[in-house]
Design a protein around this motif. Structure first.
Motif, PDB file in Angstrom:
ATOM      1  N   CYS A  87      47.001  51.718  42.394  1.00 17.55           N
ATOM      2  CA  CYS A  87      46.517  50.441  41.865  1.00 17.55           C
ATOM      3  C   CYS A  87      47.547  49.849  40.913  1.00 17.55           C
ATOM      4  O   CYS A  87      47.782  48.648  40.890  1.00 17.55           O
ATOM      5  CB  CYS A  87      45.199  50.634  41.094  1.00 17.55           C
ATOM      6  SG  CYS A  87      43.789  51.038  42.120  1.00 17.55           S
ATOM      7  N   MET A  88      48.181  50.737  40.127  1.00 13.11           N
ATOM      8  CA  MET A  88      49.114  50.304  39.094  1.00 13.11           C
ATOM      9  C   MET A  88      50.521  50.106  39.636  1.00 13.11           C
ATOM     10  O   MET A  88      51.434  49.777  38.883  1.00 13.11           O
ATOM     11  CB  MET A  88      49.174  51.345  37.975  1.00 13.11           C
ATOM     12  CG  MET A  88      47.848  51.669  37.364  1.00 13.11           C
ATOM     13  SD  MET A  88      47.339  50.430  36.209  1.00 13.11           S
ATOM     14  CE  MET A  88      48.709  50.519  35.093  1.00 13.11           C
ATOM     15  N   ALA A  89      50.727  50.373  40.915  1.00 14.42           N
ATOM     16  CA  ALA A  89      52.050  50.159  41.508  1.00 14.42           C
ATOM     17  C   ALA A  89      52.045  48.924  42.400  1.00 14.42           C
ATOM     18  O   ALA A  89      53.068  48.276  42.573  1.00 14.42           O
ATOM     19  CB  ALA A  89      52.473  51.389  42.306  1.00 14.42           C
ATOM     20  N   ALA A  90      50.885  48.596  42.959  1.00 12.29           N
ATOM     21  CA  ALA A  90      50.848  47.540  43.971  1.00 12.29           C
ATOM     22  C   ALA A  90      50.425  46.186  43.412  1.00 12.29           C
ATOM     23  O   ALA A  90      50.694  45.158  44.017  1.00 12.29           O
ATOM     24  CB  ALA A  90      49.916  47.950  45.108  1.00 12.29           C
ATOM     25  N   THR A  91      49.754  46.148  42.262  1.00 12.57           N
ATOM     26  CA  THR A  91      49.209  44.870  41.774  1.00 12.57           C
ATOM     27  C   THR A  91      50.006  44.334  40.583  1.00 12.57           C
ATOM     28  O   THR A  91      50.855  45.029  40.028  1.00 12.57           O
ATOM     29  CB  THR A  91      47.745  45.053  41.326  1.00 12.57           C
ATOM     30  OG1 THR A  91      47.721  45.966  40.232  1.00 12.57           O
ATOM     31  CG2 THR A  91      46.883  45.583  42.451  1.00 12.57           C
ATOM     32  N   LYS A  92      49.699  43.109  40.189  1.00 12.70           N
ATOM     33  CA  LYS A  92      50.446  42.462  39.100  1.00 12.70           C
ATOM     34  C   LYS A  92      49.637  42.302  37.818  1.00 12.70           C
ATOM     35  O   LYS A  92      50.166  41.908  36.785  1.00 12.70           O
ATOM     36  CB  LYS A  92      50.932  41.074  39.573  1.00 12.70           C
ATOM     37  CG  LYS A  92      51.998  41.144  40.668  1.00 12.70           C
ATOM     38  CD  LYS A  92      53.289  41.765  40.138  1.00 12.70           C
ATOM     39  CE  LYS A  92      54.199  42.178  41.287  1.00 12.70           C
ATOM     40  NZ  LYS A  92      55.147  43.240  40.898  1.00 12.70           N
ATOM     41  N   LEU A  93      48.327  42.563  37.908  1.00 10.54           N
ATOM     42  CA  LEU A  93      47.477  42.398  36.721  1.00 10.54           C
ATOM     43  C   LEU A  93      46.622  43.657  36.550  1.00 10.54           C
ATOM     44  O   LEU A  93      45.989  44.106  37.500  1.00 10.54           O
ATOM     45  CB  LEU A  93      46.576  41.157  36.920  1.00 10.54           C
ATOM     46  CG  LEU A  93      45.499  40.875  35.871  1.00 10.54           C
ATOM     47  CD1 LEU A  93      46.114  40.525  34.525  1.00 10.54           C
ATOM     48  CD2 LEU A  93      44.575  39.741  36.340  1.00 10.54           C
ATOM     49  N   HIS A  94      46.657  44.204  35.350  1.00  6.37           N
ATOM     50  CA  HIS A  94      45.873  45.420  35.090  1.00  6.37           C
ATOM     51  C   HIS A  94      44.808  45.142  34.033  1.00  6.37           C
ATOM     52  O   HIS A  94      45.123  44.631  32.955  1.00  6.37           O
ATOM     53  CB  HIS A  94      46.814  46.541  34.606  1.00  6.37           C
ATOM     54  CG  HIS A  94      46.093  47.798  34.185  1.00  6.37           C
ATOM     55  ND1 HIS A  94      46.583  48.660  33.239  1.00  6.37           N
ATOM     56  CD2 HIS A  94      44.915  48.341  34.596  1.00  6.37           C
ATOM     57  CE1 HIS A  94      45.745  49.680  33.074  1.00  6.37           C
ATOM     58  NE2 HIS A  94      44.722  49.502  33.885  1.00  6.37           N
ATOM     59  N   ILE A  95      43.575  45.442  34.383  1.00  5.88           N
ATOM     60  CA  ILE A  95      42.482  45.328  33.412  1.00  5.88           C
ATOM     61  C   ILE A  95      41.859  46.711  33.254  1.00  5.88           C
ATOM     62  O   ILE A  95      41.368  47.287  34.223  1.00  5.88           O
ATOM     63  CB  ILE A  95      41.404  44.325  33.883  1.00  5.88           C
ATOM     64  CG1 ILE A  95      42.033  42.937  34.120  1.00  5.88           C
ATOM     65  CG2 ILE A  95      40.273  44.237  32.869  1.00  5.88           C
ATOM     66  CD1 ILE A  95      41.075  41.921  34.732  1.00  5.88           C
ATOM     67  N   ALA A  96      41.909  47.230  32.035  1.00  5.17           N
ATOM     68  CA  ALA A  96      41.277  48.528  31.760  1.00  5.17           C
ATOM     69  C   ALA A  96      39.993  48.270  30.988  1.00  5.17           C
ATOM     70  O   ALA A  96      40.008  47.581  29.964  1.00  5.17           O
ATOM     71  CB  ALA A  96      42.213  49.413  30.959  1.00  5.17           C
ATOM     72  N   ILE A  97      38.902  48.782  31.497  1.00  9.45           N
ATOM     73  CA  ILE A  97      37.602  48.610  30.839  1.00  9.45           C
ATOM     74  C   ILE A  97      37.222  49.964  30.233  1.00  9.45           C
ATOM     75  O   ILE A  97      37.130  50.963  30.946  1.00  9.45           O
ATOM     76  CB  ILE A  97      36.544  48.091  31.834  1.00  9.45           C
ATOM     77  CG1 ILE A  97      37.071  46.775  32.446  1.00  9.45           C
ATOM     78  CG2 ILE A  97      35.195  47.892  31.154  1.00  9.45           C
ATOM     79  CD1 ILE A  97      36.114  46.067  33.376  1.00  9.45           C
TER      80      ILE A  97
END
Lengths: 469, 209
Positions: A227-237
């Motif tokens: 998830c953290m390699a392929a996308t450009k926005l990270h939301i941690a809940i």
């Protein structure tokens, strides 16, 4: 046989199909044994010291939570992450949605997170036009089946390979094949496309270091990493209780969480995330957001059961619990099953506490959950405190299956009544069991128990004789 | 949104303070020995690399010594096309063991299935657990270390950390530090262990001796 006096959780256990019961029983038992073997093999003299120390660190953090939360906010901001606060689940969902809308994000990949189960994030986002894909294999299967996880670490512990194979066939992921390796490969191929199409990654956090603002994620499959390699926005809940004071403390927690959860010395992927990717790194999020969620945690902190907030969600107490093994996770009717759930779920339910007031009663207080807990939570004590709360608040579910104690209280507080009752009690020895089952108040106990022979008053006689000697 | 959010922040902090106010005393942060979380229950080894290899094999990792060995391994498995960190590619192409192996230095996500392997530079390894350490600083492409079936991380002998505690003390300032301990795996289906779920099914750590 006694629906009237059964607690709700008992009914789930009774109605659990034999096949599911066997799957859950074997799965939890073998994981529990592995945990024991690995932890005590690796720390033959200090396993309990590790657990106790980790518990003290967590308790300290909770009792200074305002201080550490503020420190974490500063460290995260310094790392380039943007920090948000959400008082409840709806707010957390709303913040996440607004962030996605701001970025024009339409597709989301998600790694496993219990707090998003609490907030019902996925159904909320789907309603708002966001495609959400759970990427943990177990959670993915839960999602396509429109089911609920039955275990904190192994969400589909209640399913067998044949059920999964049928679901995959239904979803068009290939012809029926119940070989676990084939199932896994098909999920790999399917989810890979999803990662590459996604705009945003949503994760939870296993730990947050207040000192460095590092978010720590542990997985075995590598899905959070993908998830953290392929996308450009990270939301941690992240629940506000996930903090630890220093990076150094992570040494204890990481060495405990893998061993406690799955009997591994370390989980396969341990990620330390301190902000968006470096500029020269081609892959990964350019923006990182952390949403700290309260969602009744401050109520738990104010309660007599605040120790439960130490929990690091390893699932060891579920695996060892004789009640969980019989009832499976859905019997707890809430996000958190097992012993931890029996404490946490009624508390998080807030004004719906009465509905879950039977959960603290679903325990023999054997104490195994406390013994295996990597942060040494005194779960049996907390269960007793919640039983007390349930009774005091007159919650109906807290009394199900318990005969009324009013008569006993009257006798026990009046010596003459007590003496008389001791004599009358001998009538029980000549009353057939079937007749006693007719008395509704007694039914809850007598229907499933053989009474011993009545010997009321013998101790008083013996005592009197002793005194006169 | 901004106002609502700061309200939530104020409220959460005030609720925490109210919750904690009645406590007669607060639990202290315990002092504990630095060594407490370090596992010593393993055979004695004279070299840290040997301990690493022992631990890596326990989690089905593949420790190799020397880049030439890696080239032969790839040939043996018929994996002849993959991704390679730009900093290593020239060196490997010059080696006879890598003859016939195509190394691409860009990971093209549009052709993610074309890469049988990914060769990247590890930031170190942890002997105690058999883990390799990847950082954004040294890993040229996160996807190159993750998407191909085989991942080979090349490690400098000077970066073998004895244990997790030492590795934690050396996290540095990198925004992404990953400890990978063996191949990606799951036991979600009936508790049966399957390797290669989302990440590599083969995790090689190759000592650049």
């Amino acid at each position: 046989m006694q629906p009237k006096t059964f607690q709700k959780i008992d009914r789930f256990a009774r109605d659990l199909p034999a096949e599911v019961h066997a799957t859950v029983y074997d799965g939890s038992k073998s994981t529990s044994e592995k945990r024991y073997d690995v932890l005590w093999r690796d720390f033959p003299e200090t396993a309990d010291v590790l657990r106790e120390t980790a518990g003290q660190i967590k308790q300290h953090t909770l009792e200074h939570l305002d201080q550490y939360l503020e420190q974490a906010e500063k460290s995260l901001t310094a790392n380039g992450a943007q920090v948000h606060f959400a008082g409840d689940g709806d707010r957390a969902n709303q913040i996440a949605l607004e962030l996605m809308q701001k970025h024009g994000a339409k597709k989301l990949v998600k790694s496993k997170s219990m707090v998003t189960e609490e907030t019902h994030l996925v159904p909320f986002l789907e309603k708002n036009g966001i495609e959400c894909v759970e990427t943990d294999l177990g959670e993915f299967i839960v999602q396509i089946d429109n089911d609920h996880p039955s275990h904190i670490v192994k969400p589909i512990m209640h399913k067998n390979r044949r059920q999964i194979a049928r679901s995959f066939e239904r979803e068009g992921l290939g012809a029926y094949n119940d070989d676990p390796e084939t199932i896994t490969r098909r999920a790999r191929v399917h989810l890979r496309k999803k990662y590459f199409e996604a705009d945003v990654a949503v994760t939870g956090a296993n730990f947050v270091s207040a000192e460095s603002g590092r978010i720590v994620l542990v997985t075995n499959e590598g899905n959070a990493r993908f998830c953290m390699a392929a996308t450009k926005l990270h939301i941690a809940i992240v629940g506000i209780e996930k903090l630890v004071p220093r990076d150094k403390d992570l040494g204890l927690f990481l060495n405990l969480i893998g061993r406690s959860g799955t009997g591994q010395q370390l989980t396969v992927y341990t990620q330390f995330i301190a902000g968006p990717k470096r500029a020269e790194q081609p892959d990964g999020p350019e923006e990182m957001h952390v949403i700290f969620v309260d969602n009744k945690r401050t109520d738990v902190l104010a309660s007599e059961c605040r120790e439960i907030l130490r929990c690091i969600r390893c699932g060891a107490c579920l695996n060892v619990c004789p009640v969980y093994r019989q009832a499976s996770g859905h019997a707890y009717r809430s996000v958190y099953p097992g012993p931890v759930g029996a404490v946490l779920s009624p508390l998080l339910a807030a004004d719906k506490f009465p509905e879950l007031a039977d959960l603290p009663k679903a325990s023999s207080l054997c104490g195994a959950c406390n013994e295996v807990c990597p942060v040494n939570i005194p779960i049996p004590d907390l269960l007793l405190r919640l039983r007390d709360k349930g009774k005091r608040e007159g919650a109906k579910n807290a009394a199900a299956g318990t005969p009324p104690m009013g008569m006993y209280a009257m006798m026990a507080s009046q010596p003459s009544a007590w003496k008389a009752a001791m004599k009358i009690g001998y009538a029980v020895n000549v009353t057939p069991q079937a007749m006693m089952n007719v008395v509704p108040a007694a039914q809850a106990w007598t229907s499933v128990r053989q009474l011993p022979k009545w010997r009321g008053g013998k101790f008083r006689d013996w005592m009197k004789k002793k005194e006169s000697e | 949104m901004q106002t609502a959010m700061s309200d939530d922040r104020t409220q959460i902090f005030s609720r925490i303070k109210t919750a904690l106010a009645p406590l007669p005393q607060r639990a202290a942060l315990p002092n504990y020995a630095r060594e407490l979380p370090i596992c010593r229950a393993h055979p004695e080894f004279s070299e840290l690399w040997e301990l690493f290899s022992h631990k890596a094999k326990q989690v089905n990792g593949t420790p190799l010594v020397g880049l030439a060995t890696l080239g032969s391994w790839l040939h043996e498995k018929k994996q002849t096309h993959g991704y390679c960190d730009r900093a290593l590619a020239e060196r490997l192409r010059a080696m006879p063991e890598f003859e016939g192996i195509t190394l691409e230095t860009e990971f093209d996500r549009g052709r993610f299935d074309d890469f049988a392997f990914g060769i990247t530079l590890a930031a170190g390894v942890i002997a105690e657990t058999g883990s390799l350490i990847l950082k954004d600083e040294s890993t040229s492409a996160r996807l190159g270390a993750l998407a191909p079936w085989t991942h080979a991380a090349i490690v400098d002998p000077a970066t073998i950390y004895p244990d997790t505690v030492t590795a934690l003390e050396n996290l540095g300032s990198d925004p992404s530090v990953i400890w990978a301990t063996g191949p990606s795996k799951t036991a979600d289906v009936e508790g049966i262990l399957i390797e290669g779920v989302h990440g590599p099914g083969v995790q090689i750590v190759c000592l650049d001796a």
